[in-house]
Motif scaffolding. Structure first.
Motif, mmCIF file in Angstrom:
data_model
loop_
_atom_site.group_PDB
_atom_site.id
_atom_site.type_symbol
_atom_site.label_atom_id
_atom_site.label_comp_id
_atom_site.label_asym_id
_atom_site.label_seq_id
_atom_site.Cartn_x
_atom_site.Cartn_y
_atom_site.Cartn_z
ATOM 1 N N ALA A 92 -2.352 -100.736 18.657
ATOM 2 C CA ALA A 92 -2.539 -99.801 17.542
ATOM 3 C C ALA A 92 -3.464 -98.659 17.943
ATOM 4 C CB ALA A 92 -3.104 -100.540 16.331
ATOM 5 N N PRO A 149 -4.470 -97.270 6.856
ATOM 6 C CA PRO A 149 -3.429 -98.248 7.202
ATOM 7 C C PRO A 149 -3.739 -99.672 6.745
ATOM 8 C CG PRO A 149 -4.775 -97.817 9.126
ATOM 9 C CD PRO A 149 -5.325 -96.954 8.019
ATOM 10 N N TYR A 150 -4.842 -99.863 6.009
ATOM 11 C CA TYR A 150 -5.250 -101.208 5.618
ATOM 12 C C TYR A 150 -4.931 -101.490 4.154
ATOM 13 C CZ TYR A 150 -7.443 -101.628 10.147
ATOM 14 O OH TYR A 150 -7.650 -101.700 11.503
ATOM 15 N N TYR A 168 -0.129 -92.569 8.542
ATOM 16 C CA TYR A 168 -1.518 -92.586 9.022
ATOM 17 C C TYR A 168 -1.670 -91.782 10.309
ATOM 18 C CZ TYR A 168 -5.449 -94.516 11.687
ATOM 19 O OH TYR A 168 -6.557 -94.676 12.481
ATOM 20 N N ALA A 191 5.450 -95.962 15.912
ATOM 21 C CA ALA A 191 4.854 -96.256 14.599
ATOM 22 C C ALA A 191 5.873 -96.894 13.666
ATOM 23 C CB ALA A 191 4.303 -94.972 13.982
ATOM 24 N N PRO A 251 1.901 -96.733 5.594
ATOM 25 C CA PRO A 251 2.521 -97.057 6.880
ATOM 26 C C PRO A 251 1.871 -96.265 8.011
ATOM 27 C CG PRO A 251 3.955 -95.634 5.598
ATOM 28 C CD PRO A 251 2.827 -96.026 4.689
ATOM 29 N N TYR A 252 1.984 -96.814 9.223
ATOM 30 C CA TYR A 252 1.417 -96.137 10.381
ATOM 31 C C TYR A 252 2.071 -94.782 10.610
ATOM 32 C CZ TYR A 252 -2.319 -98.256 13.025
ATOM 33 O OH TYR A 252 -3.566 -98.633 13.458
ATOM 34 N N GLU A 253 3.328 -94.666 10.253
ATOM 35 C CA GLU A 253 4.028 -93.391 10.396
ATOM 36 C C GLU A 253 3.272 -92.255 9.707
ATOM 37 O OE1 GLU A 253 8.258 -91.349 8.966
ATOM 38 O OE2 GLU A 253 7.880 -93.485 8.586
ATOM 39 N N ASP A 302 5.694 -100.428 11.743
ATOM 40 C CA ASP A 302 5.820 -100.532 10.288
ATOM 41 C C ASP A 302 6.902 -101.523 9.872
ATOM 42 O OD1 ASP A 302 3.795 -98.698 9.758
ATOM 43 O OD2 ASP A 302 5.153 -96.979 9.736
#
Length: 390
Positions: A241, A57-58, A72, A303, A68-70, A307
């Motif tokens: 997070a 996510p970085y 990850y 998430a 995107p967190y979705e 995002d």
């Protein structure tokens, strides 16, 4: 039957397929022995680092995946469905990098973040204390300025990767006010820093959890992240997070338990029929499926808000609460489906049940999540409308 997923790109589809294969074929054969012998899987984290899974996510400019967190979180879910200790470890490592990625200077990020995201350095997160778990502002660990250094004294409890990490993200008090807390990156080989023997836990026995002792540990001033007094803000932002990370691992854990229960119910026969053909048992499995799917939906909703750069703290608490409570229920039902065999270590569902319990406790107990949600509702934080952007 692995989870069905609707992913935002072909690249994400390929990534999830890769992770599913890696978890099944590389991690799966190692789990039982490592958990039984309480062996910390450091080489597994190096493997995940080499494959780019520790920094997803970085930003890409620092060696991350820029995802995107979705996406990850669904990677975490796939790992957690096979090995929860490793899934939790990946989430904790990401949380340990959060302060540097969001509050560090450009020079600090260039200096340290690539090695962290690439898996060369494994992180740990030091916030809780023996007397200050759900109330981090009550911490007593102190960091005293001494010239070009800070001197940290105190103890941090429940540190995942404690004694095995290469760096520790540490919150310590730098003033006398309740919120005068600052954030530091501390090298594991610093003089005066040592770990107590690891906790003897009910589950996640492949994940080392220990109290870290800081006995006048000297930390260069350039290891301060953000300004003095920013630590609690950094910690609480990171916890939102982190709660999504735990929700993802808990959802994966529940999916893994459900998969084992279905496989057993298809193969086991009683009274001349497979037990899945008996309505009473089929209804149990149906409720388990509904619990896993609802957990996944709440997690992905939070998430997607994150995002889009929208507030998501309330939704993160909802996801953590729903996913971890559901994981406890699903894993308990999985043991019941297997009957006597479910209570033995011949099958992994008893381990899943033991591992699910702690999901309701760390990253803020589920009672704390209810408190966060209730306060948010009282403030009127719900009811936002926003357009999805590319």
């Amino acid at each position: 039957m692995p989870a069905s997923r609707l992913l935002p790109s072909d690249e994400a589809v390929d990534l999830i397929a890769l992770v599913r294969d890696l978890a099944t074929n590389e991690l799966g054969p190692l789990v039982a022995r490592a958990e039984r012998e309480e062996e910390f899987p450091r080489e597994v984290f190096r493997l995940l680092g080499r494959t780019g899974l520790l920094g997803l996510p970085y930003p890409e400019e620092y060696g991350g995946g820029g995802l995107p967190y979705e996406v990850y979180l669904q990677v975490l879910e796939e790992i957690g469905s096979v090995w929860a200790s490793v899934g939790v470890g990946v989430s904790v490592h990401a949380l340990s990098c959060f302060g540097l990625a969001t509050a560090g200077t450009d020079e600090q990020r260039r200096r340290w973040l690539p090695a962290m995201l690439g898996g060369e350095l494994l992180g740990a997160y030091c916030l809780s204390e023996p007397h200050a778990g759900s109330d981090p502002a009550a911490m007593t660990t102190r960091a005293r300025r001494d010239g070009d250094e800070y001197v940290i004294t105190g103890a941090k409890a429940w540190t995942t990767h404690g004694g095995h990490a290469d760096f520790y993200k540490v919150m310590a008090r730098t003033g006398d006010g309740r919120n005068d807390i600052s954030c530091f990156l501390v090298d594991a080989d610093s003089d005066g820093l040592f770990a107590d023997p690891p906790e003897q836990k009910m589950g996640l026995t492949g994940s080392a959890t220990a109290t870290m002792r800081f006995d006048d540990v000297r930390v260069p001033a350039d290891r301060l992240l953000g300004a003095e007094g920013d630590g609690l803000k950094i910690a609480l932002a990171g916890l939102d997070a982190g709660r999504l990370g735990i929700a993802a691992v808990a959802t994966g854990l529940a999916q893994g338990a459900l998969d084992h229960a279905i496989a057993y119910a298809r193969s086991r026969e009683t009274f001349g029929a497979r037990i899945i053909d008996h309505q009473g048992l089929a209804f149990v499995l149906a409720d388990m499926e509904a619990a896993v799917e609802s957990a996944r939906a709440t997690m992905l909703h939070a998430a997607r808000l994150k995002d889009q750069g929208l507030p998501y703290g309330r939704e993160a608490s909802v996801a953590k609460l729903v996913a971890t409570d559901n994981a406890m229920r699903v894993t308990t039902d999985a043991v019941q489906v297997l009957g006597g065999y479910g209570y033995t270590r011949d099958f992994p569902v008893e381990r899943y049940m033991r591992e699910a319990k702690v999901m309701q406790i760390f990253e803020g107990t589920n009672q704390i999540q209810r408190l966060v949600i209730g306060r948010s509702l009282d403030r009127g934080d719900a009811g936002r409308l926003a357009r999805v952007t590319d």
